[in-house]
Write a protein that holds these residues in place. Sequence first.
Motif, mmCIF file in Angstrom:
data_model
loop_
_atom_site.group_PDB
_atom_site.id
_atom_site.type_symbol
_atom_site.label_atom_id
_atom_site.label_comp_id
_atom_site.label_asym_id
_atom_site.label_seq_id
_atom_site.Cartn_x
_atom_site.Cartn_y
_atom_site.Cartn_z
ATOM 1 N N GLN A 1 0.869 -1.177 0.010
ATOM 2 C CA GLN A 1 -0.041 0.070 0.082
ATOM 3 C C GLN A 1 0.713 1.296 0.080
ATOM 4 O O GLN A 1 0.323 2.405 -0.165
ATOM 5 N N PHE A 2 2.317 1.212 0.329
ATOM 6 C CA PHE A 2 3.024 2.250 0.328
ATOM 7 C C PHE A 2 3.657 2.379 -1.188
ATOM 8 O O PHE A 2 4.363 3.584 -1.294
ATOM 9 N N LYS A 3 3.442 1.573 -2.065
ATOM 10 C CA LYS A 3 4.090 1.857 -3.383
ATOM 11 C C LYS A 3 3.523 2.951 -4.230
ATOM 12 O O LYS A 3 2.220 3.027 -4.253
ATOM 13 N N CYS A 4 4.616 3.673 -4.613
ATOM 14 C CA CYS A 4 4.106 4.786 -5.638
ATOM 15 C C CYS A 4 5.090 5.102 -6.425
ATOM 16 O O CYS A 4 6.398 4.632 -6.217
ATOM 17 N N CYS A 5 4.904 5.747 -7.564
ATOM 18 C CA CYS A 5 6.125 6.111 -8.561
ATOM 19 C C CYS A 5 6.094 7.582 -9.176
ATOM 20 O O CYS A 5 5.099 8.198 -9.301
ATOM 21 N N PRO A 6 7.324 8.401 -8.856
ATOM 22 C CA PRO A 6 8.372 7.768 -8.142
ATOM 23 C C PRO A 6 8.427 7.379 -6.683
ATOM 24 O O PRO A 6 7.426 7.509 -6.050
ATOM 25 N N PRO A 7 9.463 6.607 -6.102
ATOM 26 C CA PRO A 7 9.158 5.925 -4.928
ATOM 27 C C PRO A 7 9.361 6.926 -3.754
ATOM 28 O O PRO A 7 10.048 8.293 -3.838
ATOM 29 N N ILE A 8 8.950 6.436 -2.604
ATOM 30 C CA ILE A 8 9.095 7.250 -1.190
ATOM 31 C C ILE A 8 10.626 6.816 -0.744
ATOM 32 O O ILE A 8 10.957 5.576 -1.008
ATOM 33 N N ARG A 9 11.353 8.135 -0.822
ATOM 34 C CA ARG A 9 12.871 7.679 -0.498
ATOM 35 C C ARG A 9 13.065 7.790 1.065
ATOM 36 O O ARG A 9 12.302 7.779 1.980
ATOM 37 N N ASP A 10 14.401 7.941 1.268
ATOM 38 C CA ASP A 10 14.660 7.845 2.899
ATOM 39 C C ASP A 10 14.557 9.324 3.586
ATOM 40 O O ASP A 10 14.003 10.281 2.981
ATOM 41 N N SER A 11 14.772 9.126 4.948
ATOM 42 C CA SER A 11 14.423 10.227 5.853
ATOM 43 C C SER A 11 15.240 11.500 5.492
ATOM 44 O O SER A 11 15.023 12.736 5.640
ATOM 45 N N THR B 1 -8.170 -0.571 -7.341
ATOM 46 C CA THR B 1 -8.837 -1.650 -6.464
ATOM 47 C C THR B 1 -7.814 -2.408 -5.790
ATOM 48 O O THR B 1 -6.608 -2.801 -5.982
ATOM 49 N N PRO B 2 -8.261 -2.630 -4.441
ATOM 50 C CA PRO B 2 -7.202 -3.640 -3.513
ATOM 51 C C PRO B 2 -6.579 -4.762 -4.210
ATOM 52 O O PRO B 2 -5.295 -4.878 -3.837
ATOM 53 N N ASP B 3 -7.202 -5.646 -4.895
ATOM 54 C CA ASP B 3 -6.370 -6.685 -5.567
ATOM 55 C C ASP B 3 -5.224 -6.252 -6.395
ATOM 56 O O ASP B 3 -4.157 -7.002 -6.613
ATOM 57 N N LEU B 4 -5.278 -4.999 -7.167
ATOM 58 C CA LEU B 4 -4.268 -4.440 -7.653
ATOM 59 C C LEU B 4 -2.829 -4.147 -7.137
ATOM 60 O O LEU B 4 -1.743 -4.089 -7.599
ATOM 61 N N LYS B 5 -3.058 -4.124 -5.448
ATOM 62 C CA LYS B 5 -1.870 -3.815 -4.698
ATOM 63 C C LYS B 5 -0.981 -4.991 -4.260
ATOM 64 O O LYS B 5 -0.163 -5.124 -3.443
ATOM 65 N N SER B 6 -1.585 -6.237 -4.852
ATOM 66 C CA SER B 6 -0.812 -7.544 -4.557
ATOM 67 C C SER B 6 -0.391 -7.752 -3.173
ATOM 68 O O SER B 6 0.680 -8.132 -2.600
ATOM 69 N N LEU B 7 -1.569 -7.533 -2.216
ATOM 70 C CA LEU B 7 -1.338 -7.733 -0.896
ATOM 71 C C LEU B 7 -0.911 -9.005 -0.420
ATOM 72 O O LEU B 7 -0.506 -9.487 0.620
ATOM 73 N N ASP B 8 -1.596 -10.094 -1.103
ATOM 74 C CA ASP B 8 -1.430 -11.420 -0.730
ATOM 75 C C ASP B 8 0.157 -11.742 -0.850
ATOM 76 O O ASP B 8 0.407 -12.595 -0.077
ATOM 77 N N SER B 9 0.428 -11.474 -1.812
ATOM 78 C CA SER B 9 2.212 -11.957 -2.201
ATOM 79 C C SER B 9 3.066 -10.793 -1.778
ATOM 80 O O SER B 9 4.177 -11.029 -1.379
ATOM 81 N N GLY B 10 2.587 -9.578 -1.378
ATOM 82 C CA GLY B 10 3.471 -8.470 -0.970
ATOM 83 C C GLY B 10 4.651 -8.085 -1.847
ATOM 84 O O GLY B 10 5.464 -7.744 -1.342
ATOM 85 N N ASP B 11 4.591 -8.481 -3.331
ATOM 86 C CA ASP B 11 5.254 -8.163 -4.325
ATOM 87 C C ASP B 11 5.205 -6.564 -4.579
ATOM 88 O O ASP B 11 4.259 -6.570 -5.454
ATOM 89 N N PHE B 12 6.342 -5.939 -4.357
ATOM 90 C CA PHE B 12 6.180 -4.574 -4.636
ATOM 91 C C PHE B 12 6.621 -4.518 -6.114
ATOM 92 O O PHE B 12 6.211 -3.423 -6.867
ATOM 93 N N THR B 13 7.107 -5.403 -6.702
ATOM 94 C CA THR B 13 7.322 -5.451 -8.262
ATOM 95 C C THR B 13 6.189 -5.623 -9.206
ATOM 96 O O THR B 13 6.252 -5.012 -10.151
ATOM 97 N N LYS B 14 5.078 -6.037 -8.528
ATOM 98 C CA LYS B 14 4.013 -6.335 -9.305
ATOM 99 C C LYS B 14 2.768 -5.626 -8.885
ATOM 100 O O LYS B 14 1.919 -5.184 -9.576
ATOM 101 N N ALA B 15 2.832 -4.826 -7.661
ATOM 102 C CA ALA B 15 1.603 -4.032 -7.206
ATOM 103 C C ALA B 15 1.700 -2.627 -7.956
ATOM 104 O O ALA B 15 2.636 -2.078 -8.586
ATOM 105 N N TRP B 16 0.283 -2.160 -8.186
ATOM 106 C CA TRP B 16 0.080 -0.960 -8.728
ATOM 107 C C TRP B 16 0.718 0.147 -7.659
ATOM 108 O O TRP B 16 0.662 0.105 -6.617
ATOM 109 N N GLY B 17 1.420 1.233 -8.527
ATOM 110 C CA GLY B 17 2.019 2.224 -7.786
ATOM 111 C C GLY B 17 0.807 3.319 -7.644
ATOM 112 O O GLY B 17 0.865 4.199 -8.785
ATOM 113 N N GLY B 18 0.471 3.631 -6.535
ATOM 114 C CA GLY B 18 -0.294 4.919 -6.382
ATOM 115 C C GLY B 18 -1.046 4.925 -4.882
ATOM 116 O O GLY B 18 -0.862 3.863 -4.290
ATOM 117 N N ILE B 19 -1.071 6.007 -4.298
ATOM 118 C CA ILE B 19 -1.581 6.073 -3.210
ATOM 119 C C ILE B 19 -2.625 7.141 -2.951
ATOM 120 O O ILE B 19 -2.822 8.206 -3.584
#
Length: 430
Positions: A254-264, A290-308
């Motif tokens: 659920q934290f994935k977006c593009c460009p990515p969130i970077r460090d502090s 939709t929640p399914d596009l966030k790949s929550l079951d696998s937790g795979d950041f490379t496949k999840a939709w990027g958006g917040i």
Amino acid sequence: MIYGHSYLYDLCSQVLDVGDSVVMPGIVDCHVHVNEPGRSSWEGFWTATRAAAAGGVTTIVDMPLNSIPPTTTLDHFNEKLREAKGKCFVDTAFWGGVIPGNEVELEIRPMIQAGVAGFKCFLIHSGVEEFPPVTDLDLHRAMKQLQGTGSVLLFHAETELQQTTERNEHLHLDPTEYSTFLQSRPDLMEIEAIQTVTELCLHYQVRCHIVHLSSAKPLKQIQAARQAGAPLTVETTHHYLSLCAEKIPAGATQFKCCPPIRDSNNQAQLWSALKAGHIDMVVSDHSPCTPDLKSLDSGDFTKAWGGISSLQFALPLFWSSASKRGFELPDVVRLLSKRTAQLCGLDHLKGSLAPSYDADLVIWDPDSQFQITEANIHHKNKLSPYLGITLQGVVRATIVRGRLVYQEGSFCPEPLGKHLLIPQRKHQAS
């Protein structure tokens, strides 16, 4: 802004006692993906604009994607207007899009005349097939069409890098670790894209705008281009200012977006740039799915939709951090209302409390706190990286053109928002 005990009157002569709440210009969020038509299961005008009203946002500007069709032709723009009719609780303007093949005079200038606020393009894959990235040739053609119109070209400023062994190291790392995704989109992607933007902006003297800047590293080249005379502006978003990479758990897509969130450390530099005026505005970049596009079951950041999704919580998200960093209420107006209205050509109507301006107001308590729960989210889909957090700043009421559209959890019974068609502007360098 109005402080202290105040009484307001809407156009129906209703007296609204706002007590000691702050009354200020409504938020103008110029970066919102509504997704209707075509992907209304992600979000739609009814739910997006209700959520906006609940957050003190009185004007949104809809992005040309991820709707189907995208707003890349005059016909598609008219279809978008038809879809939005009678569904908007707040005022709504619209960006057009530049993709390969539509940069010619047959599309860009008619859309300007029809009232789009400007145009957006991608220098990298957008995430949806119907909105492909532009080539250098496309950009030069589009800039020539935009010269003298006063319109603005918005850039998703990331570009693909040359494939190297070092560049591909992330392919062999754990895709559920946020660091893997972060490594796949390094700062250099923004640096190189922004170099292209600054060169085009200087050469053509067309207004250009960098959307959702995540990396602080290109700020020096942005400043250099401005000093050289480039009519260039830049925004960042609430998630880059509120979230940091070190605190993103494994699998929390659920934290994935593009460009990515970077460090502090990067986040601190963005705040400093905002304070110094090197970043012009802050927007939500509300990009739901939709929640399914966030790949929550696998937790795979490379496949999840990027958006917040954060349209409803833009004001308290900003204030919760900004108030601790020396920002004051006039800064909120400047960064979330006035500058955003200027970008999209609405600064004669929106973003200020002054004669002849629309009576768009947010009434809010900057000292009160609340917790984000699914029950108080009005976006269509409730998935959010902000679930469970406590924010400072409670919106009490929202007024659009003198009409009360939201108050203490209740909405007006019918949508009162209107479409905002932007008059063509004469070119003025920033």
